[in-house]
Design a protein around this motif. Structure first.
Motif, PDB file in Angstrom:
ATOM      1  N   PRO A  48     -41.613 -32.624  89.960  1.00 48.19           N
ATOM      2  CA  PRO A  48     -40.875 -32.871  90.325  1.00 48.19           C
ATOM      3  C   PRO A  48     -40.050 -33.861  90.227  1.00 48.19           C
ATOM      4  O   PRO A  48     -39.192 -33.997  91.247  1.00 48.19           O
ATOM      5  CB  PRO A  48     -41.309 -33.379  91.994  1.00 48.19           C
ATOM      6  N   TRP A  49     -40.424 -34.893  89.081  1.00 48.49           N
ATOM      7  CA  TRP A  49     -39.773 -36.116  88.340  1.00 48.49           C
ATOM      8  C   TRP A  49     -39.723 -36.144  87.403  1.00 48.49           C
ATOM      9  O   TRP A  49     -40.463 -35.545  86.966  1.00 48.49           O
ATOM     10  CB  TRP A  49     -41.390 -36.945  89.374  1.00 48.49           C
ATOM     11  N   HIS A  50     -39.477 -36.394  87.207  1.00 49.38           N
ATOM     12  CA  HIS A  50     -38.750 -36.966  85.539  1.00 49.38           C
ATOM     13  C   HIS A  50     -38.723 -38.312  85.674  1.00 49.38           C
ATOM     14  O   HIS A  50     -38.426 -39.068  85.787  1.00 49.38           O
ATOM     15  CB  HIS A  50     -36.899 -36.633  84.756  1.00 49.38           C
ATOM     16  N   TRP A  51     -39.732 -38.311  83.843  1.00 51.44           N
ATOM     17  CA  TRP A  51     -40.362 -39.399  83.881  1.00 51.44           C
ATOM     18  C   TRP A  51     -40.172 -40.258  82.409  1.00 51.44           C
ATOM     19  O   TRP A  51     -39.475 -39.360  81.570  1.00 51.44           O
ATOM     20  CB  TRP A  51     -41.805 -39.654  83.671  1.00 51.44           C
ATOM     21  N   PRO A  52     -39.257 -41.630  82.602  1.00 53.47           N
ATOM     22  CA  PRO A  52     -38.826 -41.952  81.384  1.00 53.47           C
ATOM     23  C   PRO A  52     -40.188 -42.884  80.171  1.00 53.47           C
ATOM     24  O   PRO A  52     -41.178 -42.244  80.955  1.00 53.47           O
ATOM     25  CB  PRO A  52     -38.518 -43.220  81.404  1.00 53.47           C
ATOM     26  N   LYS A  53     -40.298 -42.417  78.951  1.00 52.98           N
ATOM     27  CA  LYS A  53     -41.072 -42.402  77.991  1.00 52.98           C
ATOM     28  C   LYS A  53     -41.608 -44.279  78.161  1.00 52.98           C
ATOM     29  O   LYS A  53     -41.032 -45.236  78.353  1.00 52.98           O
ATOM     30  CB  LYS A  53     -40.962 -41.798  76.605  1.00 52.98           C
ATOM     31  N   PRO A  54     -42.758 -44.132  78.157  1.00 58.20           N
ATOM     32  CA  PRO A  54     -43.435 -45.411  78.198  1.00 58.20           C
ATOM     33  C   PRO A  54     -43.099 -46.324  76.965  1.00 58.20           C
ATOM     34  O   PRO A  54     -42.951 -45.810  75.314  1.00 58.20           O
ATOM     35  CB  PRO A  54     -44.290 -45.929  78.294  1.00 58.20           C
ATOM     36  N   PRO A  55     -42.846 -48.093  76.820  1.00 55.53           N
ATOM     37  CA  PRO A  55     -43.167 -48.274  77.766  1.00 55.53           C
ATOM     38  C   PRO A  55     -42.762 -49.073  78.783  1.00 55.53           C
ATOM     39  O   PRO A  55     -41.218 -48.988  78.270  1.00 55.53           O
ATOM     40  CB  PRO A  55     -43.588 -49.928  76.681  1.00 55.53           C
ATOM     41  N   TYR A  56     -43.462 -49.377  79.567  1.00 55.29           N
ATOM     42  CA  TYR A  56     -41.569 -49.861  80.748  1.00 55.29           C
ATOM     43  C   TYR A  56     -41.646 -51.607  80.864  1.00 55.29           C
ATOM     44  O   TYR A  56     -42.369 -51.816  80.276  1.00 55.29           O
ATOM     45  CB  TYR A  56     -42.561 -49.454  81.751  1.00 55.29           C
ATOM     46  N   ALA A  57     -40.478 -51.704  81.079  1.00 55.21           N
ATOM     47  CA  ALA A  57     -40.579 -53.389  81.289  1.00 55.21           C
ATOM     48  C   ALA A  57     -41.261 -53.933  82.096  1.00 55.21           C
ATOM     49  O   ALA A  57     -42.044 -53.323  83.246  1.00 55.21           O
ATOM     50  CB  ALA A  57     -39.258 -53.558  81.867  1.00 55.21           C
ATOM     51  N   ARG A  58     -41.702 -54.926  81.808  1.00 50.30           N
ATOM     52  CA  ARG A  58     -42.690 -55.820  82.710  1.00 50.30           C
ATOM     53  C   ARG A  58     -42.171 -57.061  84.094  1.00 50.30           C
ATOM     54  O   ARG A  58     -41.337 -58.064  82.799  1.00 50.30           O
ATOM     55  CB  ARG A  58     -44.006 -55.972  81.782  1.00 50.30           C
ATOM     56  N   VAL A  59     -42.054 -57.303  84.355  1.00 44.01           N
ATOM     57  CA  VAL A  59     -41.640 -57.936  85.416  1.00 44.01           C
ATOM     58  C   VAL A  59     -42.469 -59.060  86.150  1.00 44.01           C
ATOM     59  O   VAL A  59     -42.880 -58.630  86.792  1.00 44.01           O
ATOM     60  CB  VAL A  59     -40.381 -57.792  86.258  1.00 44.01           C
ATOM     61  N   ASP A  60     -42.338 -60.653  85.294  1.00 42.85           N
ATOM     62  CA  ASP A  60     -43.384 -61.519  86.398  1.00 42.85           C
ATOM     63  C   ASP A  60     -42.890 -61.572  88.052  1.00 42.85           C
ATOM     64  O   ASP A  60     -42.027 -61.639  88.076  1.00 42.85           O
ATOM     65  CB  ASP A  60     -43.174 -62.802  85.017  1.00 42.85           C
ATOM     66  N   HIS A  61     -43.790 -62.129  88.118  1.00 44.61           N
ATOM     67  CA  HIS A  61     -44.086 -62.041  89.794  1.00 44.61           C
ATOM     68  C   HIS A  61     -44.510 -63.199  90.303  1.00 44.61           C
ATOM     69  O   HIS A  61     -45.382 -64.372  89.831  1.00 44.61           O
ATOM     70  CB  HIS A  61     -44.907 -61.278  90.685  1.00 44.61           C
ATOM     71  N   PRO A  62     -43.742 -63.702  90.690  1.00 41.26           N
ATOM     72  CA  PRO A  62     -44.066 -66.134  90.671  1.00 41.26           C
ATOM     73  C   PRO A  62     -44.781 -66.129  91.308  1.00 41.26           C
ATOM     74  O   PRO A  62     -45.074 -67.289  91.907  1.00 41.26           O
ATOM     75  CB  PRO A  62     -42.269 -66.425  91.295  1.00 41.26           C
ATOM     76  N   ALA A 104     -47.425 -58.911  87.867  1.00 37.66           N
ATOM     77  CA  ALA A 104     -46.153 -58.253  87.666  1.00 37.66           C
ATOM     78  C   ALA A 104     -46.404 -57.595  88.393  1.00 37.66           C
ATOM     79  O   ALA A 104     -46.576 -56.691  88.568  1.00 37.66           O
ATOM     80  CB  ALA A 104     -46.516 -58.365  85.632  1.00 37.66           C
ATOM     81  N   GLU A 105     -44.798 -56.375  87.545  1.00 40.91           N
ATOM     82  CA  GLU A 105     -43.945 -55.453  88.386  1.00 40.91           C
ATOM     83  C   GLU A 105     -44.190 -54.583  86.936  1.00 40.91           C
ATOM     84  O   GLU A 105     -43.159 -55.183  85.876  1.00 40.91           O
ATOM     85  CB  GLU A 105     -43.364 -55.605  89.648  1.00 40.91           C
ATOM     86  N   LEU A 106     -43.889 -53.144  87.274  1.00 42.09           N
ATOM     87  CA  LEU A 106     -43.845 -52.611  85.672  1.00 42.09           C
ATOM     88  C   LEU A 106     -42.445 -51.493  87.130  1.00 42.09           C
ATOM     89  O   LEU A 106     -42.708 -51.219  87.366  1.00 42.09           O
ATOM     90  CB  LEU A 106     -44.834 -51.454  85.763  1.00 42.09           C
ATOM     91  N   ALA A 107     -41.182 -51.879  85.528  1.00 46.76           N
ATOM     92  CA  ALA A 107     -39.578 -51.360  86.093  1.00 46.76           C
ATOM     93  C   ALA A 107     -39.715 -49.782  85.303  1.00 46.76           C
ATOM     94  O   ALA A 107     -39.854 -50.005  84.020  1.00 46.76           O
ATOM     95  CB  ALA A 107     -38.680 -52.063  85.671  1.00 46.76           C
ATOM     96  N   LEU A 108     -39.438 -49.584  86.475  1.00 44.11           N
ATOM     97  CA  LEU A 108     -39.391 -47.449  86.076  1.00 44.11           C
ATOM     98  C   LEU A 108     -38.437 -47.034  86.704  1.00 44.11           C
ATOM     99  O   LEU A 108     -38.281 -47.675  88.056  1.00 44.11           O
ATOM    100  CB  LEU A 108     -40.299 -47.537  85.705  1.00 44.11           C
ATOM    101  N   VAL A 109     -37.815 -46.248  86.191  1.00 46.60           N
ATOM    102  CA  VAL A 109     -36.960 -44.773  86.794  1.00 46.60           C
ATOM    103  C   VAL A 109     -37.480 -43.328  86.454  1.00 46.60           C
ATOM    104  O   VAL A 109     -37.032 -43.198  85.770  1.00 46.60           O
ATOM    105  CB  VAL A 109     -35.078 -45.548  86.353  1.00 46.60           C
ATOM    106  N   LEU A 110     -37.371 -43.136  88.031  1.00 47.83           N
ATOM    107  CA  LEU A 110     -37.602 -41.589  87.986  1.00 47.83           C
ATOM    108  C   LEU A 110     -36.905 -40.777  88.633  1.00 47.83           C
ATOM    109  O   LEU A 110     -36.027 -41.416  89.707  1.00 47.83           O
ATOM    110  CB  LEU A 110     -38.892 -41.051  88.784  1.00 47.83           C
ATOM    111  N   GLU A 111     -36.592 -39.583  88.246  1.00 42.88           N
ATOM    112  CA  GLU A 111     -35.554 -38.851  88.509  1.00 42.88           C
ATOM    113  C   GLU A 111     -36.119 -37.566  89.329  1.00 42.88           C
ATOM    114  O   GLU A 111     -36.776 -37.019  88.661  1.00 42.88           O
ATOM    115  CB  GLU A 111     -34.686 -38.430  87.933  1.00 42.88           C
ATOM    116  N   ARG A 112     -35.481 -37.419  90.237  1.00 42.20           N
ATOM    117  CA  ARG A 112     -36.054 -36.078  91.467  1.00 42.20           C
ATOM    118  C   ARG A 112     -35.120 -34.822  90.981  1.00 42.20           C
ATOM    119  O   ARG A 112     -34.215 -34.833  90.996  1.00 42.20           O
ATOM    120  CB  ARG A 112     -35.401 -36.111  92.761  1.00 42.20           C
TER     121      ARG A 112
END
Length: 205
Positions: free
Chosen positions: A176-190, A196-204
């Protein structure tokens, strides 16, 4: 309810004990606004909106925002901040496991809700997100990476709960979801040096 309940989150906001709060929108939001992942005119939900930094940024970008939170104190805070900034968004006190939009959404900005829910509720929440979106709708997801030593012994520790990429693939499978290919952006968490957080955009689909 397994895990933190409404009273837990309400007390956190009343006492202003919200150490996960950056005090500003995530830097990833600016990237998604810049590349059109989230754009003016879209109908976008922000579940678990907390203090509403991203809600204000999305509203300022001309996006039709509905902000959801479990805690009345968070809802009041976001409503007050929107009014002070002269911005418009719909702010709703709601249980994300029960709420439904009036019409399918174009996108969801998911940053803090999944990692705040006990993993017992993740499957139900993932099903909700799929129901909320129209076909082709986007799930802009920041997956919290907060592993703790107890996980080696099977302990479930949080919130925030560690959102492992393997758990994400099980929650949002490829059919049900289209996944982008890794690697995914890593956002540091203060809040913690090793979080940290992995940033990705899934499409239904």
């Amino acid at each position: 309810m397994t895990g933190p309940d409404r009273a837990f989150w309400q007390q956190r906001f009343v006492d202003q004990q919200t150490p996960w709060d950056r005090g500003a929108p995530s830097p990833q939001l600016a990237a998604w606004l810049a590349d059109g992942t989230l754009a003016a005119g879209m109908r976008v939900a922000v579940p678990g909106c907390g203090a509403g930094h991203e809600v204000l940024a999305l509203a300022a970008a001309g996006i039709d925002v509905v902000a959801l939170d479990y805690a009345p104190a968070a809802v009041a805070l976001v409503s007050r901040r929107l009014a002070q900034a002269g911005l418009q968004a719909r702010v709703v006190e709601a249980d994300v496991l029960a709420w439904q939009p009036e019409a399918p959404l174009d996108a969801i900005y998911e940053q803090t809700c999944l990692c705040a829910l006990h993993p017992d509720h993740w499957s139900a929440y993932a099903a909700q997100l799929q129901r909320w979106l129209r076909p082709g709708g986007r799930l802009a997801l920041l997956a919290m990476q907060a592993p703790r030593p107890g996980s080696r012994d099977g302990l479930i520790e949080g919130p925030p709960y560690h959102v492992d990429i393997n758990a994400l693939r099980a929650l949002f499978p490829g059919a049900p979801w289209h996944w982008p290919k890794p690697p995914y952006a890593r956002v540091d968490h203060p809040a913690q040096a090793h979080w940290a957080e992995l940033a990705l955009v899934l499409e239904r689909r």
